[in-house]
Write a protein that holds these residues in place. Structure first.
Motif, mmCIF file in Angstrom:
data_model
loop_
_atom_site.group_PDB
_atom_site.id
_atom_site.type_symbol
_atom_site.label_atom_id
_atom_site.label_comp_id
_atom_site.label_asym_id
_atom_site.label_seq_id
_atom_site.Cartn_x
_atom_site.Cartn_y
_atom_site.Cartn_z
ATOM 1 N N LYS A 160 0.951 -1.279 0.375
ATOM 2 C CA LYS A 160 -0.716 0.235 0.333
ATOM 3 C C LYS A 160 0.684 1.292 -0.064
ATOM 4 O O LYS A 160 0.232 2.025 -0.013
ATOM 5 C CB LYS A 160 -0.977 -0.179 0.934
ATOM 6 N N ARG A 161 1.938 1.019 0.578
ATOM 7 C CA ARG A 161 2.974 2.138 0.396
ATOM 8 C C ARG A 161 3.551 2.591 -0.593
ATOM 9 O O ARG A 161 4.310 3.830 -1.039
ATOM 10 C CB ARG A 161 4.360 2.046 1.646
ATOM 11 N N VAL A 162 3.816 1.639 -1.570
ATOM 12 C CA VAL A 162 4.398 2.052 -2.601
ATOM 13 C C VAL A 162 4.049 0.936 -3.872
ATOM 14 O O VAL A 162 4.188 0.223 -3.814
ATOM 15 C CB VAL A 162 6.004 2.234 -1.826
ATOM 16 N N ILE A 163 3.952 1.806 -5.409
ATOM 17 C CA ILE A 163 3.331 1.110 -6.101
ATOM 18 C C ILE A 163 4.345 0.905 -7.229
ATOM 19 O O ILE A 163 5.053 2.026 -8.016
ATOM 20 C CB ILE A 163 1.564 2.017 -6.758
ATOM 21 N N LEU A 164 4.652 0.155 -8.143
ATOM 22 C CA LEU A 164 5.634 0.042 -8.873
ATOM 23 C C LEU A 164 4.788 0.010 -10.388
ATOM 24 O O LEU A 164 3.889 -1.460 -10.853
ATOM 25 C CB LEU A 164 6.369 -1.518 -9.036
ATOM 26 N N TYR A 165 4.945 0.392 -11.393
ATOM 27 C CA TYR A 165 4.716 0.674 -12.676
ATOM 28 C C TYR A 165 5.320 0.116 -13.601
ATOM 29 O O TYR A 165 6.441 0.452 -13.998
ATOM 30 C CB TYR A 165 3.993 2.240 -12.886
ATOM 31 N N GLY A 166 5.300 -0.731 -14.192
ATOM 32 C CA GLY A 166 5.606 -1.085 -15.796
ATOM 33 C C GLY A 166 6.371 -1.997 -15.237
ATOM 34 O O GLY A 166 5.785 -3.140 -14.851
ATOM 35 N N SER A 167 7.472 -2.180 -16.204
ATOM 36 C CA SER A 167 8.328 -3.675 -15.985
ATOM 37 C C SER A 167 8.026 -4.616 -14.398
ATOM 38 O O SER A 167 8.402 -3.398 -13.263
ATOM 39 C CB SER A 167 9.738 -3.851 -16.512
ATOM 40 N N LYS A 168 7.806 -5.535 -14.259
ATOM 41 C CA LYS A 168 8.321 -5.856 -12.575
ATOM 42 C C LYS A 168 9.817 -6.187 -12.784
ATOM 43 O O LYS A 168 10.278 -6.532 -11.291
ATOM 44 C CB LYS A 168 7.426 -7.423 -12.293
ATOM 45 N N LYS A 169 10.610 -6.634 -13.915
ATOM 46 C CA LYS A 169 12.155 -6.880 -13.256
ATOM 47 C C LYS A 169 13.289 -5.389 -14.049
ATOM 48 O O LYS A 169 13.285 -5.603 -15.097
ATOM 49 C CB LYS A 169 12.283 -7.915 -13.726
ATOM 50 N N PRO A 170 12.621 -4.158 -13.766
ATOM 51 C CA PRO A 170 13.450 -3.161 -14.358
ATOM 52 C C PRO A 170 14.901 -2.959 -14.515
ATOM 53 O O PRO A 170 15.517 -3.284 -13.345
ATOM 54 C CB PRO A 170 12.552 -1.953 -13.306
ATOM 55 N N GLN A 171 15.450 -3.006 -15.343
ATOM 56 C CA GLN A 171 16.833 -2.206 -15.213
ATOM 57 C C GLN A 171 16.692 -0.096 -15.382
ATOM 58 O O GLN A 171 17.838 -0.373 -14.491
ATOM 59 C CB GLN A 171 17.471 -2.133 -16.461
ATOM 60 N N LEU A 172 15.488 0.067 -15.993
ATOM 61 C CA LEU A 172 15.654 1.729 -15.110
ATOM 62 C C LEU A 172 14.490 2.276 -14.769
ATOM 63 O O LEU A 172 13.268 1.110 -14.641
ATOM 64 C CB LEU A 172 15.242 2.143 -16.296
ATOM 65 N N VAL A 173 14.718 2.416 -13.348
ATOM 66 C CA VAL A 173 13.529 2.728 -12.260
ATOM 67 C C VAL A 173 13.430 4.166 -12.098
ATOM 68 O O VAL A 173 14.559 4.779 -11.340
ATOM 69 C CB VAL A 173 14.099 1.986 -11.176
ATOM 70 N N LEU A 174 12.292 4.899 -12.566
ATOM 71 C CA LEU A 174 12.040 6.213 -11.586
ATOM 72 C C LEU A 174 11.344 5.775 -10.302
ATOM 73 O O LEU A 174 10.839 5.237 -10.274
ATOM 74 C CB LEU A 174 11.364 7.429 -12.731
ATOM 75 N N ILE A 175 11.746 6.894 -9.892
ATOM 76 C CA ILE A 175 11.278 6.762 -8.622
ATOM 77 C C ILE A 175 10.836 8.585 -7.917
ATOM 78 O O ILE A 175 11.318 9.609 -8.626
ATOM 79 C CB ILE A 175 12.092 6.721 -7.438
ATOM 80 N N GLY A 176 9.381 8.457 -7.742
ATOM 81 C CA GLY A 176 8.981 9.242 -7.827
ATOM 82 C C GLY A 176 7.413 9.902 -6.372
ATOM 83 O O GLY A 176 7.394 8.571 -6.474
#
Lengths: 321, 525
Positions: free
Chosen positions: B401-417
């Motif tokens: 509930k505290r953090v949600i991952l959008y896009g690839s589940k095994k990402p090489q490139l992660v944007l955080i915001g």
């Protein structure tokens, strides 16, 4: 739980200096609470910071010891949420008239049904004797390095000017007088100030017990003195306020104590809220149910659509092409 | 216009080989470039309106907005019928005004369509929903608070929080037909110090209580926040960030107060910080803020920003079957000696002022009854009780509930915001897929920090990029602090203007392809 047997004193060790005026105030207040037959669970004693602010810990009723100068706004929140509670604020002259002056003024404007007991000793006792807002200019109490170069605030005059509807003064060591004034202030419907003159035996070597006892006289002993507004008439209000203002200027030789002004005809803030929320007293915010037994909000989808109807846009069915 | 802005515009115009500085010069330039210009004589339209309804010259300029509506409707094919419905919703009951506006809008539509047709015709509805909310961020948070059981809101007027309070004031009386669902006291105080103090007082008496403010107001509220932490008071602060420091840019958006909300206050105490990335998140967070506050008896900061506050969005109605009201452990104690701060449990049973119990509160260190205590043994236990709540909340509030991952589940490139950068980042994501497996890690709760998921996601990534409306990109430091994984790549913007999808795409490409560590965004300059 309102019973005559209730012990209004706690077992908490009282750490005020021997001879402190606060003992007199505490005694008078406890007598007043007992004689009024108040329910300690429905009574809240609020304070700011300073020697006076320890008062709630010594009274066996709800106590909220807050931040420096902020006793009044905490008390306002308590009273707004549950207007059926008796709320009393204690603060020193530094607390209420220095750091908390904005709140002191605002309470008068609102005429919330709260009693404010001002412990007025002319110094900041807890920080070892600096000049407070009620210490007169030119005076040098013993902890000051130089005579005070700031003018004093007149708490009675400020209260009169900002809308308090009960304004009185008493003296910490005249327990009987102070007790009666506290009772009247609590019974008054609206914002009440009691300016309690109080010696600080440790740091105020000018406003001493002797100083006060030579000068204090009772307003009610003056045959012509009538501080109470008897009918809701603007002219009478102006006359009574003006008389009180003039009396509040007396200091050097004779110092009056007693009721300076009382006007029962001003609507309280709670009554002003009732104009918006008709069952405010019977069903105050603190007591309202907000959820169903299943812990769902009492505002369900239908209620949501009714309450917020102006923000909802309905889309008509269109023939998709 | 500020002289420096004017000068810069002139320079821009000169660079583009535009001959002069008038609107006409710009139009001519655009025409030369093959752009079709839609021209309309405003005065002529307004004059016809004035003649038709005998409107005085002084009042006629109030109808100017109708020209804009008409022009957009003409080019996009919005029907006059739809516009009429919009006007009726907005100007309910003011028949004459609706008639005047419709006349003017129709005039504009006919004029433009006859010359240009409908080049940008909108497609039909893409959803089967029949009802929508049209709300600003301020509105939706007020709605969430009302549904969540708010009963006392105190505030001091400040941009961009003020409209939330205005809307709440309209809804003080909750009534369905003859049935009362309660009443909300909304009170304007003398300053923010009083606003939080009064909200705390109301919470002690048992009402769900909140205040809302922005940076300058929160600065004043910090002493109250500390008192709430010390006394385990469930009070909610809705914090709309705006450009700082000091007065800063009051009507512009930032996210630069992240660290301030995490650490505001002297001493150490438990708190929860929630952040919403869009209107619907803000609704559910506004309810959840009260639940978390009461369940754990801590102050909760609901962190949003100016972008959200003042953006009007069309969103589905919130799903109220998802919403619960959880008030935590509340008792009507009538034992003679009630311990408000009972050390038996980390979260002690809570009685309200006015219940059958007698209790004490103090900002000083206190014993179990709430009396001042300097006893070092008590200090040890009571201090720990308050802080240990953070562990408890960490266990009870699931990281999902505290953090949600959008896009690839095994990402090489992660944007955080977090917060308002959600929209443009999600828009940019598909355009970044050419760079490899890419994902966006969106924070919904910043305290307590969701360490496990964040570590899992970023430890396998090649590059982790923080995106934020601030200079430092504080979220990147926060992630490093909690995971011990450095986050050197940062995209920052602090002009107070929104971050755009294009800016994110370009900036990420610069970081990946040119190995830049830091990209500062300036679009809108």
């Amino acid at each position: 739980m309102a019973n005559k047997q209730h012990n209004w004193r706690t077992q908490v060790w009282i750490d005020w200096c021997p001879g402190c005026g606060n003992y007199g105030i505490l005694n008078a207040e406890i007598l007043a609470l007992r004689e009024l037959g108040l329910d300690p669970t429905k009574t809240v004693i609020v304070s700011g910071i300073g020697c006076s602010a320890k008062t709630p810990h010594f009274i066996n009723a709800n106590g909220v010891h807050t931040l420096h100068g902020r006793g009044i706004p905490f008390a306002m929140g308590i009273k707004l949420a549950n207007p059926n509670l008796t709320v009393i604020v204690h603060g020193g002259d530094g607390d209420l008239l220095g750091i908390g002056m904005a709140h002191f003024v605002a309470l008068g404007r609102r005429n919330l049904d709260i009693t404010v007991i001002l412990h007025n000793n002319g110094v900041y006792g807890l920080t070892k004797g600096q000049a407070s807002p009620t210490l007169r200019k030119g005076l040098k109490t013993k902890a000051l390095t130089k005579p005070n170069i700031q003018d004093a605030v007149n708490p009675v005059a400020v209260a009169l000017a900002t809308g308090y509807t009960f304004v009185a003064r008493s003296y910490a060591f005249n327990t009987k007088h102070l007790k009666e004034i506290i009772k009247k202030a609590i019974q008054h419907k609206g914002s009440a100030l009691i300016d309690v003159l109080q010696p600080c035996v440790t740091y105020n070597n000018i406003y001493t017990k002797e100083y006060y006892e030579e000068r204090i006289y009772l307003l009610e002993e003056e045959p012509s003195w009538d501080p109470v507004v008897r009918k809701p008439d603007e002219e009478e209000v102006i006359t009574k306020l003006s008389n009180a203002w003039i009396k509040s200027m007396e200091w050097e030789d004779r110092i009056p104590i007693g009721i300076f002004y009382q006007n029962p005809y001003v609507d309280t803030f709670e009554e002003r809220i009732r104009n918006e929320i008709p069952d405010y007293f019977e069903n105050p915010p603190a007591k309202q149910p907000i959820n169903t037994e299943e812990n769902l909000p009492i505002i369900d989808t239908n209620a949501f659509k009714t309450i917020f109807s102006e923000k909802i846009v309905k889309i008509k069915k269109t023939n998709k092409k | 216009m500020e002289w420096k802005v004017k000068k810069r515009l002139k320079e821009k115009i000169a660079k583009q080989n535009i001959r002069g500085f008038s609107v006409g010069d710009v139009i001519n330039y655009l025409k030369e470039k093959g752009i079709e210009i839609v021209q309309l004589d405003f005065q002529k339209c307004l004059k016809r309106l004035a003649q038709k309804y005998a409107i005085s010259p002084g009042a006629i300029s109030r109808y100017l907005s109708g020209i804009g509506i008409g022009a957009v409707a003409a080019l996009t094919g919005i029907s006059l019928e739809s516009i009429e419905e919009g006007l009726r919703a907005r100007l309910a009951g003011r028949e004459k005004l609706i008639e005047h506006n419709l006349y003017l809008i129709n005039l504009v539509i006919e004029e433009i369509r006859s010359n240009h047709g409908t080049p940008f015709k909108l497609k039909g509805p893409v959803t089967d929903s029949r009802e929508f909310l049209v709300v600003t961020g301020n509105d939706i948070i007020a709605m969430g608070k009302i549904v969540g059981g708010l009963r006392v809101q105190t505030y001091y007027p400040i941009t961009p929080a003020a409209d939330e309070n205005l809307y709440l004031e309209e809804k003080m009386l909750l009534r369905i037909g003859n049935k009362s669902l309660g009443g909300i006291v909304v009170m304007q105080t003398e300053d923010e110090i009083a606003a939080i103090a009064s909200a705390i007082g109301a919470a002690l008496a048992g009402a769900r209580a909140a205040t809302s403010t922005s940076g300058p107001g929160f600065s004043l509220m910090v002493e109250g926040l500390g008192w709430a932490g010390m006394n385990e008071v469930p009070v909610v602060i809705t914090y709309y960030q705006r450009g700082g420091p000091s007065t800063g840019m009051p009507t512009r958006g930032v996210q630069s107060d992240l660290f301030f909300t995490l650490y505001a206050g002297h001493g150490e105490f438990a708190r929860i910080v929630l952040a919403s990335g869009d209107h619907l998140e803000a609704f559910y967070d506004a309810v959840e803020a009260f639940n978390l506050a009461e369940k754990h008896q801590v102050p909760v900061i609901h962190l949003v920003d100016k972008f959200l506050a003042n953006s009007t969005a069309t969103i589905p109605l919130p799903d109220l079957s998802r919403v619960r009201i959880e008030r935590g452990n509340i008792i009507e104690d009538n034992k003679e000696y009630y311990k408000r701060f009972d050390l038996e449990r980390i979260v002690s049973p809570r009685a309200f002022l006015g219940s059958n119990a007698i209790m004490w509160y103090t900002g000083s260190e206190h014993d179990e009854y709430g009396h001042v205590s300097e006893d070092p043994v008590n200090r040890l236990e009571m201090y720990e009780k308050r802080i240990k709540k953070m562990d408890l909340i960490d266990q009870e509030l699931s990281e999902e509930k505290r953090v949600i991952l959008y896009g690839s589940k095994k990402p090489q490139l992660v944007l955080i915001g977090w917060g308002s950068t959600k929209g443009p980042i999600l828009d940019a994501l598909p355009r970044l897929e050419s760079l490899g497996e890419v994902a966006y890690l969106h924070f919904r709760v910043l305290v307590p920090f969701p360490k496990r998921i964040v570590r899992e996601v970023i430890s396998g990534a090649e590059k982790v990029i923080g995106v934020e409306h601030s200079y430092f990109v504080q979220i990147a430091d926060l992630v490093s602090l909690h995971t011990s994984i450095p986050v050197p790549y940062r995209i920052a913007k602090w002009t107070g203007r929104p971050i755009y999808e294009n800016e994110i795409v370009d900036a990420v490409k610069k970081i990946v392809e040119e190995n830049k560590k830091r990209v500062v965004l300036t679009y809108g300059e």
